[in-house]
Design a protein around this motif. Sequence first.
Motif, PDB file in Angstrom:
ATOM      1  N   ARG A  52      22.210 -20.375  23.168  1.00  0.00           N
ATOM      2  CA  ARG A  52      21.884 -18.961  22.984  1.00  0.00           C
ATOM      3  C   ARG A  52      23.130 -18.125  22.776  1.00  0.00           C
ATOM      4  O   ARG A  52      23.138 -17.181  21.982  1.00  0.00           O
ATOM      5  CB  ARG A  52      21.078 -18.451  24.184  1.00  0.00           C
ATOM      6  CG  ARG A  52      19.727 -19.137  24.341  1.00  0.00           C
ATOM      7  CD  ARG A  52      18.760 -18.318  25.172  1.00  0.00           C
ATOM      8  NE  ARG A  52      19.239 -18.107  26.531  1.00  0.00           N
ATOM      9  CZ  ARG A  52      19.033 -18.950  27.539  1.00  0.00           C
ATOM     10  NH1 ARG A  52      18.384 -20.080  27.314  1.00  0.00           N
ATOM     11  NH2 ARG A  52      19.465 -18.682  28.745  1.00  0.00           N
ATOM     12  N   ILE A  53      24.202 -18.459  23.502  1.00  0.00           N
ATOM     13  CA  ILE A  53      25.463 -17.718  23.317  1.00  0.00           C
ATOM     14  C   ILE A  53      25.989 -17.925  21.899  1.00  0.00           C
ATOM     15  O   ILE A  53      26.455 -16.979  21.248  1.00  0.00           O
ATOM     16  CB  ILE A  53      26.512 -18.155  24.357  1.00  0.00           C
ATOM     17  CG1 ILE A  53      26.076 -17.767  25.771  1.00  0.00           C
ATOM     18  CG2 ILE A  53      27.877 -17.518  24.045  1.00  0.00           C
ATOM     19  CD1 ILE A  53      27.007 -18.252  26.869  1.00  0.00           C
ATOM     20  N   LEU A  54      25.912 -19.170  21.420  1.00  0.00           N
ATOM     21  CA  LEU A  54      26.443 -19.483  20.087  1.00  0.00           C
ATOM     22  C   LEU A  54      25.501 -19.037  18.965  1.00  0.00           C
ATOM     23  O   LEU A  54      25.870 -19.071  17.794  1.00  0.00           O
ATOM     24  CB  LEU A  54      26.695 -20.991  19.971  1.00  0.00           C
ATOM     25  CG  LEU A  54      27.789 -21.560  20.878  1.00  0.00           C
ATOM     26  CD1 LEU A  54      27.842 -23.073  20.777  1.00  0.00           C
ATOM     27  CD2 LEU A  54      29.148 -20.956  20.532  1.00  0.00           C
ATOM     28  N   GLU A 306      27.228 -19.516  11.946  1.00  0.00           N
ATOM     29  CA  GLU A 306      27.964 -18.295  11.651  1.00  0.00           C
ATOM     30  C   GLU A 306      28.771 -17.891  12.885  1.00  0.00           C
ATOM     31  O   GLU A 306      28.456 -18.302  14.005  1.00  0.00           O
ATOM     32  CB  GLU A 306      27.001 -17.160  11.271  1.00  0.00           C
ATOM     33  CG  GLU A 306      26.131 -17.460  10.047  1.00  0.00           C
ATOM     34  CD  GLU A 306      26.943 -17.583   8.761  1.00  0.00           C
ATOM     35  OE1 GLU A 306      28.040 -16.986   8.709  1.00  0.00           O
ATOM     36  OE2 GLU A 306      26.489 -18.270   7.829  1.00  0.00           O
ATOM     37  N   ASP A 307      29.791 -17.076  12.680  1.00  0.00           N
ATOM     38  CA  ASP A 307      30.611 -16.599  13.787  1.00  0.00           C
ATOM     39  C   ASP A 307      29.729 -15.840  14.774  1.00  0.00           C
ATOM     40  O   ASP A 307      29.111 -14.836  14.414  1.00  0.00           O
ATOM     41  CB  ASP A 307      31.712 -15.684  13.256  1.00  0.00           C
ATOM     42  CG  ASP A 307      32.754 -15.350  14.325  1.00  0.00           C
ATOM     43  OD1 ASP A 307      32.396 -15.380  15.525  1.00  0.00           O
ATOM     44  OD2 ASP A 307      33.900 -15.051  13.964  1.00  0.00           O
ATOM     45  N   PRO A 308      29.631 -16.302  16.046  1.00  0.00           N
ATOM     46  CA  PRO A 308      28.747 -15.631  16.998  1.00  0.00           C
ATOM     47  C   PRO A 308      29.265 -14.277  17.470  1.00  0.00           C
ATOM     48  O   PRO A 308      28.519 -13.496  18.057  1.00  0.00           O
ATOM     49  CB  PRO A 308      28.666 -16.626  18.162  1.00  0.00           C
ATOM     50  CG  PRO A 308      29.925 -17.416  18.073  1.00  0.00           C
ATOM     51  CD  PRO A 308      30.280 -17.502  16.620  1.00  0.00           C
ATOM     52  N   GLY A 309      30.552 -13.979  17.229  1.00  0.00           N
ATOM     53  CA  GLY A 309      31.106 -12.692  17.632  1.00  0.00           C
ATOM     54  C   GLY A 309      31.660 -12.730  19.042  1.00  0.00           C
ATOM     55  O   GLY A 309      30.946 -13.060  19.988  1.00  0.00           O
ATOM     56  N   LEU A 310      32.927 -12.403  19.203  1.00  0.00           N
ATOM     57  CA  LEU A 310      33.582 -12.490  20.515  1.00  0.00           C
ATOM     58  C   LEU A 310      33.000 -11.486  21.504  1.00  0.00           C
ATOM     59  O   LEU A 310      32.720 -11.821  22.655  1.00  0.00           O
ATOM     60  CB  LEU A 310      35.091 -12.257  20.357  1.00  0.00           C
ATOM     61  CG  LEU A 310      35.915 -12.324  21.657  1.00  0.00           C
ATOM     62  CD1 LEU A 310      35.751 -13.695  22.315  1.00  0.00           C
ATOM     63  CD2 LEU A 310      37.377 -12.041  21.379  1.00  0.00           C
ATOM     64  N   LEU A 311      32.796 -10.228  21.074  1.00  0.00           N
ATOM     65  CA  LEU A 311      32.274  -9.211  21.980  1.00  0.00           C
ATOM     66  C   LEU A 311      30.873  -9.584  22.458  1.00  0.00           C
ATOM     67  O   LEU A 311      30.555  -9.477  23.644  1.00  0.00           O
ATOM     68  CB  LEU A 311      32.250  -7.837  21.286  1.00  0.00           C
ATOM     69  CG  LEU A 311      31.817  -6.653  22.161  1.00  0.00           C
ATOM     70  CD1 LEU A 311      32.756  -6.505  23.351  1.00  0.00           C
ATOM     71  CD2 LEU A 311      31.780  -5.362  21.346  1.00  0.00           C
ATOM     72  N   ARG A 312      30.030 -10.040  21.531  1.00  0.00           N
ATOM     73  CA  ARG A 312      28.682 -10.460  21.891  1.00  0.00           C
ATOM     74  C   ARG A 312      28.736 -11.610  22.895  1.00  0.00           C
ATOM     75  O   ARG A 312      27.965 -11.664  23.850  1.00  0.00           O
ATOM     76  CB  ARG A 312      27.929 -10.901  20.628  1.00  0.00           C
ATOM     77  CG  ARG A 312      26.525 -11.440  20.899  1.00  0.00           C
ATOM     78  CD  ARG A 312      25.890 -11.957  19.619  1.00  0.00           C
ATOM     79  NE  ARG A 312      24.675 -12.702  19.924  1.00  0.00           N
ATOM     80  CZ  ARG A 312      24.669 -13.966  20.338  1.00  0.00           C
ATOM     81  NH1 ARG A 312      25.816 -14.614  20.470  1.00  0.00           N
ATOM     82  NH2 ARG A 312      23.536 -14.575  20.609  1.00  0.00           N
ATOM     83  N   MET A 313      29.673 -12.522  22.671  1.00  0.00           N
ATOM     84  CA  MET A 313      29.827 -13.669  23.556  1.00  0.00           C
ATOM     85  C   MET A 313      30.217 -13.218  24.966  1.00  0.00           C
ATOM     86  O   MET A 313      29.675 -13.690  25.968  1.00  0.00           O
ATOM     87  CB  MET A 313      30.887 -14.617  22.979  1.00  0.00           C
ATOM     88  CG  MET A 313      30.970 -15.966  23.652  1.00  0.00           C
ATOM     89  SD  MET A 313      32.249 -17.004  22.904  1.00  0.00           S
ATOM     90  CE  MET A 313      31.571 -17.248  21.268  1.00  0.00           C
ATOM     91  N   LEU A 314      31.144 -12.270  25.039  1.00  0.00           N
ATOM     92  CA  LEU A 314      31.617 -11.796  26.339  1.00  0.00           C
ATOM     93  C   LEU A 314      30.540 -11.047  27.107  1.00  0.00           C
ATOM     94  O   LEU A 314      30.488 -11.089  28.337  1.00  0.00           O
ATOM     95  CB  LEU A 314      32.849 -10.895  26.152  1.00  0.00           C
ATOM     96  CG  LEU A 314      34.112 -11.582  25.637  1.00  0.00           C
ATOM     97  CD1 LEU A 314      35.194 -10.558  25.347  1.00  0.00           C
ATOM     98  CD2 LEU A 314      34.618 -12.611  26.637  1.00  0.00           C
ATOM     99  N   LEU A 315      29.661 -10.336  26.370  1.00  0.00           N
ATOM    100  CA  LEU A 315      28.631  -9.517  27.006  1.00  0.00           C
ATOM    101  C   LEU A 315      27.339 -10.280  27.257  1.00  0.00           C
ATOM    102  O   LEU A 315      26.403  -9.752  27.852  1.00  0.00           O
ATOM    103  CB  LEU A 315      28.332  -8.283  26.140  1.00  0.00           C
ATOM    104  CG  LEU A 315      29.499  -7.309  25.955  1.00  0.00           C
ATOM    105  CD1 LEU A 315      29.098  -6.186  25.012  1.00  0.00           C
ATOM    106  CD2 LEU A 315      29.955  -6.745  27.295  1.00  0.00           C
ATOM    107  N   SER A 321      32.398 -19.866  32.976  1.00  0.00           N
ATOM    108  CA  SER A 321      32.584 -21.221  32.433  1.00  0.00           C
ATOM    109  C   SER A 321      31.726 -21.425  31.187  1.00  0.00           C
ATOM    110  O   SER A 321      32.160 -22.073  30.229  1.00  0.00           O
ATOM    111  CB  SER A 321      32.257 -22.269  33.493  1.00  0.00           C
ATOM    112  OG  SER A 321      30.907 -22.163  33.906  1.00  0.00           O
ATOM    113  N   ASP A 322      30.493 -20.863  31.188  1.00  0.00           N
ATOM    114  CA  ASP A 322      29.637 -20.953  29.999  1.00  0.00           C
ATOM    115  C   ASP A 322      30.316 -20.290  28.809  1.00  0.00           C
ATOM    116  O   ASP A 322      30.317 -20.818  27.688  1.00  0.00           O
ATOM    117  CB  ASP A 322      28.287 -20.270  30.255  1.00  0.00           C
ATOM    118  CG  ASP A 322      27.441 -21.002  31.283  1.00  0.00           C
ATOM    119  OD1 ASP A 322      27.535 -22.242  31.334  1.00  0.00           O
ATOM    120  OD2 ASP A 322      26.702 -20.329  32.031  1.00  0.00           O
TER     121      ASP A 322
END
Length: 886
Positions: A52-54, A306-315, A321-322
């Motif tokens: 889901r994160i990716l 596609e690039d999942p986006g760093l900000l989206r990943m962090l939030l 660890s995930d």
Amino acid sequence: MEFNQTFNKTLLTALDSYLTEQRNRFPVENTLTIDLHCHDHNSNVPDEILGRILRVPETWLSTEQLLTTLQNHGCDTFTVTNHNNARSCYELRDKGHDVVTGAEFSCTVPDFKVGIHILTYGFTPKQEIELEKLRRDIYKFQEYTFEHDIPTIWAHPLYHYKAKGLPPMEFFEKMALIFERFEAINGQRDTWQDMLVKTWVDTLTTSKIDDLAKKHRLAPDRYCRDPYKKSLSGGSDSHMGIFAGQTGTRLYIPDLSEKLKILSRSKLALEAIKNGDMAPYGSHNDFEKMAVTFLDYFCQIGLNMEDPGLLRMLLHKGDASDKMLAFAVSNAFMELKRHKVTINFLRIFHDCFSGRVPGFAKRLMVPRVYKDIFNEATKMAEMRRDNQDRTAMAFDASIRKIYTSLNDILFSRLTTKLGELNETENLVQKNLNELIDHFELPISIRKILDQKSSCEGNGKHMSSVDFNSFLDSLSFPSLASGVILGSYFTSARVLYNSRPLLSQFSDSLNAFKHPHRMLWLTDTFEDNNGVAMVLKSMLDEIRKRDLPIDLLVCSSTLEPGDHLIVVPPVSEFKLPFYENQPFRFPNMLDIHQIFKLGEYDRIMCSTEGPMGLVALFLKNAYTVPAHFYVHTDWMMFARQVLNFDQQNTDRLRRLIRAFYRGFDGLFVLNTDQRKWLTGSSMGFDESRVFLTAHWAEDIFTPKKGKKTELFGVAENDPVLLFAGRVSEEKGVMELPYIFDKIRAVHPKAKLAVAGTGPAEKKLKEALPEGIFLGWVDHDRLPEYYSAADMLILPSKFDTFGCVVLEAMSCGCPVAAYRTKGPKDIIQNNINGFVVNNRIEMAAQINGLLNNKKRNQGFNKAALKRARDYNADSIIEKLLIDLDLSA
């Protein structure tokens, strides 16, 4: 090496017997064949947080491709059980297809906070909306399906979703009351799991159900048509479509041919599911199917992600660890997409898994070095297209050949590159502190972006090594082999992440108990060092006692034997700053298979090199406990030998801490190291750090050796002995000073050096009167210890000091510095000396040589102390700490 696979044979026998029984239950002419558990592209929201994160779906498989594969594999009735939706079934119905409406709902058992998957059939779009609302409470979900006559099956019952810990047996007892159908044969789970499910369901007798209902105050007739009739099903759980239909269920419909004249297959199938008239079919499952599935999945991620986006990943939801794992994975796949050759490789692989043989043009464009890889991939396409039997095993064999070819190319290029790099950069002469500085990343993003110009401007912040150029020629073989290895790791991880539960379950059922066997990994065994000598002695004891332990070594010269597994290195080279021992890299897939075939369930590792990484790979892939045996004090080595400054010493400490934290327990050889590891700077729990020891082999007993024959001196001349590697980290350059002070009092004293090493020439120049014995055969060392008056050990970072124990076992007292291992063994002023400096060492030895009677007392005390370190007690405690004792 031949493995006696008692456990796997037991599983296979049980599975074959069960499948034969199921095959004979119903007449073939009165059965429908259906895969009750399969997925397509509408399973687009993964259950796993990483997916889901990716922002990647579980599969890109089209519904049409899935149906074609199901038909090719013998299914005549169809359903699609996507996660939490029946879109594919509705779309097929709209197109005129006759399908059983189905979905795999992710449900929660609220009182245990456990997630489970429920296969659900025959509902309407309106009912699906209600089911979606109710899936957060399995009891309400099951009440609703019972009320509306919607049959459900608990999918892979021993594969659960729980944040921490294992669900208790009470959880399974309650689920046994609210379900009447269970998936016993799952094409993506291993046979151990399947057979435990089948055995457990067999225990659910009428009296057992009544007892459980009373215990948990649950009325099973609120959830089940017949609470006492438990039925089993099968399904492929296929996401990529490769193995769809190879595992499934035969549904019994009496007078099938007549009923098909008036009723659809889907209605007949639904009624058979409700009645529990199901006979699962399939085959033995291991990680091969899952590995092929994940390899195809990774290929498609590389092609489609596609690039999942760093900000989206962090939030996003998920813990740190995930998110770190998601960051690493996304960067790996983004790197894949940069390399055209790698992307072409992934596309060819995916096409081959789909049965599409590469065309002539693609064959023509393949570079010669990759021809064998391409040809092997083509074989897989032909196997898939022809629907050959044992496809998974054949795919596995081809993938292993491809992985080996990629490794050969990779390490050949790496060796060449390192040679070129050493010539141009002179890495041997480079300051190691400076090299380590270059691997630190600044916290500022702007600084990272500006590093290139900073490097070009003054060269202070980045190494002059052009890492981009260095890595370019390694990209394809490293990335492609990484994808393959990652697929095998993930397959084992998914299959065996429930291993603790399976072990608990098998104990409760007293059936299919996995054997307790340990694989002991080491980078050194044939080398002439202390660690290797200790491991050889350990192997002797393992063989003598026939312990459930095997040692695994990577070597091109060593021969395998009882309890000793030898794998050839893919590559071997020495690092310029650590030439004591070569680094040997094994084929990871070979070790992966060895671990499985050897039926191991725990790991020990003795070295921090490549085998240390292998140990962590296996631990996390197979969800087994792993321990590390700490032989070397790397902090002292870094300070005294590598001349690390304080900043880099701290970096090394953090690196060691991170590495050791990957293990479930640490074995240490001295109290100082245990205090350090459990102290504030390392922070390990005391229960995870075990104190152990070595023992001297039986050959180390007092011998009647003559000084004249052994050392070439008079019998009355005092002889001091140094035994070990002649290197500066062993403190040998302290010997000239100590010997000078002793000879000033005892002019006839002699100093003998047994051993060789890099500081031998330097020591000979500083100690011209010394007796240099060179390399002394291990079996002859007892004679030298017995004849010497005292052993001198000027080393400051021995973690134990095997030579101390060897000498004392021969009645030879020892003088050593007050450091770690030696001070735990030597009883000061009783059987030797523990001193603070070389002045004190010389003074104490002089005092002993002045008192012949005291010297004799030291000899006896040394023998007595050595007996405290015996193999029986040390191994017994080791086995207890490892939970391997009988």
